[in-house]
Scaffold this motif. Structure first.
Motif, short mmCIF file in Angstrom:
data_model
loop_
_atom_site.label_atom_id
_atom_site.label_comp_id
_atom_site.label_asym_id
_atom_site.label_seq_id
_atom_site.Cartn_x
_atom_site.Cartn_y
_atom_site.Cartn_z
N GLY A 1 0.82 -1.20 0.00
CA GLY A 1 0.00 0.00 0.00
C GLY A 1 0.85 1.25 0.00
N ALA A 2 0.36 2.32 -0.61
CA ALA A 2 1.08 3.58 -0.70
C ALA A 2 0.82 4.41 0.55
N TRP A 3 1.09 3.83 1.73
CA TRP A 3 0.87 4.54 2.98
C TRP A 3 1.72 3.88 4.06
N ILE A 4 1.87 4.57 5.16
CA ILE A 4 2.51 4.01 6.34
C ILE A 4 1.46 3.58 7.34
N GLY A 5 0.33 4.25 7.38
CA GLY A 5 -0.73 3.89 8.31
C GLY A 5 -1.42 5.12 8.84
N GLN A 6 -1.52 5.20 10.16
CA GLN A 6 -2.08 6.35 10.87
C GLN A 6 -3.52 6.62 10.43
N SER A 7 -3.79 7.76 9.80
CA SER A 7 -5.17 8.20 9.55
C SER A 7 -5.90 7.32 8.55
N SER A 8 -5.20 6.50 7.78
CA SER A 8 -5.90 5.64 6.83
C SER A 8 -6.63 4.50 7.51
N GLY A 9 -6.28 4.21 8.76
CA GLY A 9 -6.86 3.06 9.44
C GLY A 9 -6.20 1.76 9.06
N LEU A 10 -5.21 1.81 8.17
CA LEU A 10 -4.48 0.64 7.71
C LEU A 10 -2.98 0.87 7.93
N ARG B 1 12.13 -10.16 9.59
CA ARG B 1 12.95 -8.95 9.58
C ARG B 1 13.03 -8.32 10.96
N ILE B 2 11.95 -8.35 11.70
CA ILE B 2 11.98 -7.81 13.06
C ILE B 2 12.90 -8.66 13.94
N GLY C 1 5.43 -0.68 4.65
CA GLY C 1 5.72 0.57 5.33
C GLY C 1 6.46 0.34 6.63
N ILE C 2 6.05 -0.69 7.39
CA ILE C 2 6.75 -1.02 8.64
C ILE C 2 8.18 -1.44 8.34
N ALA C 3 8.36 -2.24 7.28
CA ALA C 3 9.70 -2.69 6.91
C ALA C 3 10.60 -1.51 6.53
N GLN D 1 10.34 1.58 7.63
CA GLN D 1 10.70 2.28 8.86
C GLN D 1 11.76 1.51 9.64
N LEU D 2 11.63 0.19 9.66
CA LEU D 2 12.59 -0.65 10.37
C LEU D 2 13.98 -0.50 9.77
N SER D 3 14.07 -0.52 8.44
CA SER D 3 15.36 -0.37 7.77
C SER D 3 15.98 1.00 8.06
N ALA D 4 15.14 2.04 8.05
CA ALA D 4 15.64 3.38 8.32
C ALA D 4 16.16 3.50 9.75
N ALA D 5 15.48 2.86 10.69
CA ALA D 5 15.90 2.91 12.09
C ALA D 5 17.22 2.19 12.29
N LEU D 6 17.41 1.07 11.60
CA LEU D 6 18.66 0.32 11.73
C LEU D 6 19.82 1.06 11.11
N ALA D 7 19.55 1.81 10.04
CA ALA D 7 20.63 2.51 9.33
C ALA D 7 21.06 3.79 10.04
N ASP D 8 20.22 4.34 10.88
CA ASP D 8 20.51 5.61 11.55
C ASP D 8 21.32 5.34 12.82
N LEU D 9 22.56 5.80 12.86
CA LEU D 9 23.43 5.56 14.01
C LEU D 9 22.96 6.31 15.25
#
Length: 441
Positions: A97-106, A148-149, A111-113, A115-123
């Motif tokens: 889906g073209a969304w991360i979630g929040q207001s869409s209700g989905l 992945r988690i 999208g979670i993946a 965010q997970l990759s971005a969090a791991l890459a950020d020192l």
């Protein structure tokens, strides 16, 4: 809204979602999807207001466009609190889906993946908090994200904070964290799979509409919505769902390690556990206010900004914060007993007796017995720790007794509720709860 896409994601596909929640939105969207009202045999549906909204953020399974775009804007695709990346897993979970979630209700797995990759890459990110409130969603994509988690926690600590639900697919993701924390009213579990079939033949007959299906391939029309579901097709789908439930339980066991193995996960029979009962069953690690627990997690993670490993590593040896729970017996006695189990007879091929436990092991077991008794007291179950130690009762037996006592209470249905699939063996805990609830009516 894209009603055909919604219909494709609802009907004739396995879902890991609480049945009542899955059917609730059909009460509102049913007429739009099918052109007529939808009735569900055996269930009363409370209609809920639907919010139509979109979030114009795009993710991808194969690229890092989302993280790179956010980095160029000087931001991240998740909230950051005291160096902890907070990834929200809320609402209905879908594969793409073209969304991360929040207001869409989905919330999409891709999208979670991302965010997970971005969090791991950020020192600058020292740990990852999964903020979970979901009744579940699609099977497609759920187990890959769970892997992945589980891999991510070998690089940075990952804690799951349940407020207030992590059920079905939501629990599949939560179970991969190092630690699961839920409030007193929090609910986890529902380790099972469900599929719905829409039979529109009666409605079409009433409207005088005849649908002619022309096909090639004997099974091409299996579970089509224009004909009643044949028993042979029903049986095949049920078998597929049982295979998926096995995979679900194995995935949970990979994440929980000794705290909840495959057989105990299957033994829950898709039951839902709340608060301390979830900890006793091995589905969670701690009952605490999520905000307070998050602050403790952030404080403990300070000074650990460097990754714990140089690369993503698959692991099935989590940090154990809760001792393993006892598996449900295949033929349980009417009530759990505090009597110690008799020592097994030595095998003929192994005449040597087992070595006596070390003083350290004895002390550790005594401490675990004391912890179980303290947890039982908070649940209103009284156990004499000194007597248990004197009689040599194992922690696993104590936990089994506490769960049996909880199930026997008149309000047990509020702690453990759901019915097993047709033909499946019922958990002894669920059976005791159902019998007690029926007696109290």
């Amino acid at each position: 809204m894209h009603h055909m896409q919604i219909a494709q994601r609802v009907f004739n596909t396995p879902l890991m979602v609480d049945p009542a929640k899955a059917l609730a939105f059909l009460a509102g969207l049913g007429p739009r999807i099918t052109g007529s009202e939808i009735s569900v045999a055996g269930l009363e549906i409370a209609a809920e207001d639907q919010v139509e909204a979109t979030l114009p953020a795009r993710a991808s399974l194969f690229g890092e466009d989302l993280a790179q775009r956010q980095a160029r804007n000087g931001s991240q695709p998740f909230a950051v609190v005291n160096g902890i990346a907070v990834i929200e897993i809320a609402g209905t979970l879908v594969h793409r889906g073209a969304w991360i979630g929040q207001s869409s209700g989905l919330t999409s797995y891709e999208g979670i993946a991302a965010q997970l990759s971005a969090a791991l890459a950020d020192l600058a990110i020292r740990g990852i908090a999964l903020d979970i409130d979901s009744f579940g969603g699609e099977v497609a994509g759920a187990f890959d994200l769970a892997d992945r988690i589980r891999t991510a926690r070998s690089v940075k600590p990952v804690h799951a904070f349940v407020a207030d639900h992590a059920l079905s697919a939501g629990y599949a993701l939560a179970s991969q964290a190092d630690r699961i924390i839920l409030p007193r009213t929090g609910a986890v579990g529902s380790i099972g799979v469900v599929a719905m079939h829409s039979d529109m033949s009666g409605a079409l007959d009433q409207k005088g509409i005849a649908v002619t299906l022309i096909h090639a391939g004997a099974r091409k029309l299996d579970a089509n919505p224009y004909q009643p579901l044949p028993e042979s097709v029903r049986a095949r789908i049920a078998g597929e769902l049982e295979d998926l439930r096995q995979l679900f339980a194995e995935t949970v066991a990979e994440g929980r390690g000794q705290r909840l193995d495959t057989q105990r996960a299957l033994g829950t029979e898709a039951a839902v556990f709340r608060g301390e009962a979830a900890v006793f069953a091995g589905l969670a690690d701690e009952v605490a206010d999520p905000v307070t627990a998050f602050r403790a997690f952030a404080a403990a993670s300070r000074g650990t900004s460097t990754p714990r490993g140089k690369a993503f590593l698959m692991t099935n040896i989590p940090e154990d914060h809760a001792a393993p729970t006892a598996a449900p017996a295949a033929n349980p006695a009417p009530a759990a007993s505090l009597a110690p189990e008799p020592a097994p007879k030595p095998a003929v091929s192994a005449p040597q007796a087992e070595a006596a436990p070390s003083p350290e092991a004895i002390r550790a077991e005594a401490a675990e017995v004391a912890q179980v008794c303290a947890q039982a007291a908070r649940l209103g179950v009284s156990i004499d720790a000194a007597d248990a130690l004197t009689r040599g009762i194992k922690p696993e037996a104590l936990r089994a007794k506490v769960l049996a006592d909880l199930a026997a209470r008149s309000d047990a249905a509020g702690i453990i509720a759901t019915a097993p699939a047709a033909g499946a063996k019922e958990s002894p805990i669920v059976a005791a709860a159902r019998k007690s609830a029926a007696t109290s009516r």
